[in-house]
Motif scaffolding. Sequence first.
Motif, mmCIF file in Angstrom:
data_model
loop_
_atom_site.group_PDB
_atom_site.id
_atom_site.type_symbol
_atom_site.label_atom_id
_atom_site.label_comp_id
_atom_site.label_asym_id
_atom_site.label_seq_id
_atom_site.Cartn_x
_atom_site.Cartn_y
_atom_site.Cartn_z
ATOM 1 N N GLY A 1 0.836 -1.189 0.000
ATOM 2 C CA GLY A 1 0.000 0.000 0.000
ATOM 3 C C GLY A 1 0.873 1.241 0.000
ATOM 4 N N TYR A 2 0.321 2.326 0.543
ATOM 5 C CA TYR A 2 1.037 3.600 0.527
ATOM 6 C C TYR A 2 0.802 4.349 1.830
ATOM 7 C CZ TYR A 2 1.429 2.609 -4.434
ATOM 8 O OH TYR A 2 1.709 1.997 -5.625
ATOM 9 N N LEU A 3 1.803 5.122 2.233
ATOM 10 C CA LEU A 3 1.694 6.003 3.388
ATOM 11 C C LEU A 3 1.521 7.434 2.893
ATOM 12 C CD1 LEU A 3 4.585 4.500 5.539
ATOM 13 C CD2 LEU A 3 2.126 4.228 5.959
ATOM 14 N N PHE A 4 0.659 8.188 3.573
ATOM 15 C CA PHE A 4 0.460 9.591 3.200
ATOM 16 C C PHE A 4 0.745 10.483 4.393
ATOM 17 C CE2 PHE A 4 -3.632 8.582 5.041
ATOM 18 C CZ PHE A 4 -4.049 9.770 5.644
ATOM 19 N N ALA A 5 1.042 11.742 4.121
ATOM 20 C CA ALA A 5 1.338 12.700 5.181
ATOM 21 C C ALA A 5 0.093 12.908 6.032
ATOM 22 C CB ALA A 5 1.792 14.025 4.571
ATOM 23 N N PRO A 6 0.175 12.696 7.355
ATOM 24 C CA PRO A 6 -1.001 12.810 8.224
ATOM 25 C C PRO A 6 -1.723 14.143 8.034
ATOM 26 C CG PRO A 6 0.860 11.912 9.442
ATOM 27 C CD PRO A 6 1.397 12.348 8.107
ATOM 28 N N GLY A 7 -3.027 14.049 7.898
ATOM 29 C CA GLY A 7 -3.845 15.247 7.771
ATOM 30 C C GLY A 7 -3.864 15.872 6.393
ATOM 31 N N ASN A 8 -3.106 15.327 5.455
ATOM 32 C CA ASN A 8 -2.992 15.917 4.113
ATOM 33 C C ASN A 8 -3.974 15.219 3.169
ATOM 34 O OD1 ASN A 8 -2.177 16.643 1.471
ATOM 35 N ND2 ASN A 8 -0.092 17.051 2.174
ATOM 36 N N ALA A 9 -5.124 15.836 2.951
ATOM 37 C CA ALA A 9 -6.178 15.228 2.127
ATOM 38 C C ALA A 9 -5.734 15.031 0.689
ATOM 39 C CB ALA A 9 -7.449 16.074 2.191
ATOM 40 N N GLN A 10 -4.963 15.977 0.152
ATOM 41 C CA GLN A 10 -4.511 15.846 -1.237
ATOM 42 C C GLN A 10 -3.571 14.658 -1.393
ATOM 43 O OE1 GLN A 10 -5.443 17.886 -4.165
ATOM 44 N NE2 GLN A 10 -4.688 15.884 -4.844
ATOM 45 N N ASP A 11 -2.654 14.494 -0.444
ATOM 46 C CA ASP A 11 -1.736 13.357 -0.507
ATOM 47 C C ASP A 11 -2.501 12.041 -0.396
ATOM 48 O OD1 ASP A 11 0.734 12.120 -0.729
ATOM 49 O OD2 ASP A 11 1.159 12.207 1.415
ATOM 50 N N LEU A 12 -3.486 12.003 0.490
ATOM 51 C CA LEU A 12 -4.311 10.803 0.623
ATOM 52 C C LEU A 12 -5.053 10.523 -0.686
ATOM 53 C CD1 LEU A 12 -5.722 8.489 2.060
ATOM 54 C CD2 LEU A 12 -7.211 10.165 3.197
ATOM 55 N N ALA A 13 -5.605 11.554 -1.284
ATOM 56 C CA ALA A 13 -6.328 11.391 -2.558
ATOM 57 C C ALA A 13 -5.395 10.861 -3.646
ATOM 58 C CB ALA A 13 -6.950 12.709 -2.989
ATOM 59 N N ASP A 14 -4.171 11.391 -3.678
ATOM 60 C CA ASP A 14 -3.210 10.949 -4.692
ATOM 61 C C ASP A 14 -2.870 9.469 -4.501
ATOM 62 O OD1 ASP A 14 -3.192 13.519 -5.710
ATOM 63 O OD2 ASP A 14 -1.304 14.087 -4.714
ATOM 64 N N LYS A 15 -2.660 9.048 -3.240
ATOM 65 C CA LYS A 15 -2.286 7.654 -2.975
ATOM 66 C C LYS A 15 -3.468 6.717 -3.257
ATOM 67 C CE LYS A 15 1.796 8.984 -1.844
ATOM 68 N NZ LYS A 15 2.235 9.233 -0.471
ATOM 69 N N LEU A 16 -4.661 7.143 -2.928
ATOM 70 C CA LEU A 16 -5.840 6.339 -3.253
ATOM 71 C C LEU A 16 -6.000 6.192 -4.767
ATOM 72 C CD1 LEU A 16 -8.415 7.736 -0.656
ATOM 73 C CD2 LEU A 16 -7.456 5.423 -0.698
ATOM 74 N N THR A 17 -5.751 7.277 -5.481
ATOM 75 C CA THR A 17 -5.846 7.235 -6.936
ATOM 76 C C THR A 17 -4.847 6.242 -7.518
ATOM 77 O OG1 THR A 17 -6.610 9.532 -7.051
ATOM 78 C CG2 THR A 17 -5.650 8.604 -9.057
ATOM 79 N N THR A 18 -3.643 6.204 -6.936
ATOM 80 C CA THR A 18 -2.627 5.257 -7.415
ATOM 81 C C THR A 18 -3.120 3.823 -7.305
ATOM 82 O OG1 THR A 18 -0.827 6.759 -6.773
ATOM 83 C CG2 THR A 18 -0.264 4.436 -7.064
ATOM 84 N N VAL A 19 -3.793 3.506 -6.203
ATOM 85 C CA VAL A 19 -4.319 2.144 -6.033
ATOM 86 C C VAL A 19 -5.506 1.901 -6.955
ATOM 87 C CG1 VAL A 19 -5.372 0.516 -4.413
ATOM 88 C CG2 VAL A 19 -3.533 2.017 -3.636
ATOM 89 N N LEU A 20 -6.415 2.857 -7.014
ATOM 90 C CA LEU A 20 -7.642 2.663 -7.792
ATOM 91 C C LEU A 20 -7.390 2.613 -9.291
ATOM 92 C CD1 LEU A 20 -10.056 5.030 -5.801
ATOM 93 C CD2 LEU A 20 -9.834 2.539 -5.623
ATOM 94 N N THR A 21 -6.245 3.138 -9.743
ATOM 95 C CA THR A 21 -5.921 3.108 -11.170
ATOM 96 C C THR A 21 -4.822 2.089 -11.491
ATOM 97 O OG1 THR A 21 -4.322 4.914 -10.881
ATOM 98 C CG2 THR A 21 -6.580 5.525 -11.497
ATOM 99 N N ALA A 22 -4.440 1.288 -10.502
ATOM 100 C CA ALA A 22 -3.383 0.296 -10.706
ATOM 101 C C ALA A 22 -3.836 -0.768 -11.707
ATOM 102 C CB ALA A 22 -3.010 -0.363 -9.374
#
Length: 393
Positions: free
Chosen positions: A321-342
């Motif tokens: 999976g991926y780790l994102f910067a705590p509290g950073n919604a954009q970073d979380l969105a980017d990491k989720l996108t990476t998984v959802l488009t894998a």
Amino acid sequence: MAADTFAPDVNGAARFAERLAAGLVARGHEVQIMAPAASRKHGSWMEMHEGQPMMVHRLHSWRWYPHDWLRFALPWIVRRDSRRILDAFRPDVVHFQSHINVGRGVSIEAEARGIRMIGTNHFMPENMVKFSLIPLGFQDRVIKAAWRAARRTFGRAAAVTTPTLRAAQFLKKYTGLREVHAVSCGIDADNYSPNFEPRTENRILFVGRVTGEKQIDVLLQAAALLAPTLKAQIEIVGGGDQKRNLEHLADTLGIRDRVTFTGYVTDDELRAAYSRATVFAMPSIAELQSIATMEAMASGLPVVAANAMALPHLVHDQQNGYLFAPGNAQDLADKLTTVLTATPENLAALKRESLKLIATHDIKRTLNTFECLYRGEPVAVLVADDASTHATD
């Protein structure tokens, strides 16, 4: 086993105590539980937990109204009932699950009787004050006092454990305890069914208490930043005091039609939620281990989690999976996108790595370790945070 929270409470500490007790009973040990009553009804009776019978002593308790379900037993009641239960049961060992009212009271009485004790910490005072009525200006003093109290209570134990290496380091730093063992809460991976079938939808799952420290608001903000073409659905499983606020936030963000709040669910419904998810999201910044994340991994899910507390011990960035910067919604969105488009191949690789990593958290290893600690025997290899980290005794 003495706990300030136990089933039917739904949280990591309660689930750990329940699973550990049931596992010990299944191995032939006689286990009795002492915990605050979940209602006004209190007393001692047999209960079934995880399919195993055990005597449970439900202490007279009161509701803590700043919290949505928490109940507590008064210190003098804990001390009184501890004396009665210990003298009647005469246990070989007492395992207390926190240094709060129940853990503190039973540890004092067990020490007076020369009973071996093991202490496990699942608690962070910083989380407690959020549900208190303590003015903000006094909260730092209360937190420091709570850590001093933890030092006194855990200092009575022959051995102290906490779920992860990060949590052990945290406990040693704030209490001054010299030795704290990292012992995983453990999980029975056979209870979960990984699903490698091709996905027909993008479904993001969160499981846990719906409270402030879980930072579910960050997950909702991230969901609002996802590309509409992903058609991502967000499922929030669990109950808590923030549910109404989060529903309002979903309305404000314009994603209410894509977010489902299920509330509390049965074990079968929970397993089904894991099976239909594409990715598990854990935005919390206060996890001492995160049983929900372990369950997701045992279900073969990739995980996107905050790079905070113990979560990096479960989520290996770019592996399962991926780790994102705590509290950073954009970073979380980017990491989720990476998984959802894998690609299907990359997604399957993430899933296989989750299954590989969770194998080190087998409940059998946890039970073996605690049996050794209970008997005062050397522990060759403690349950580690990941496949490459081991602590020896």
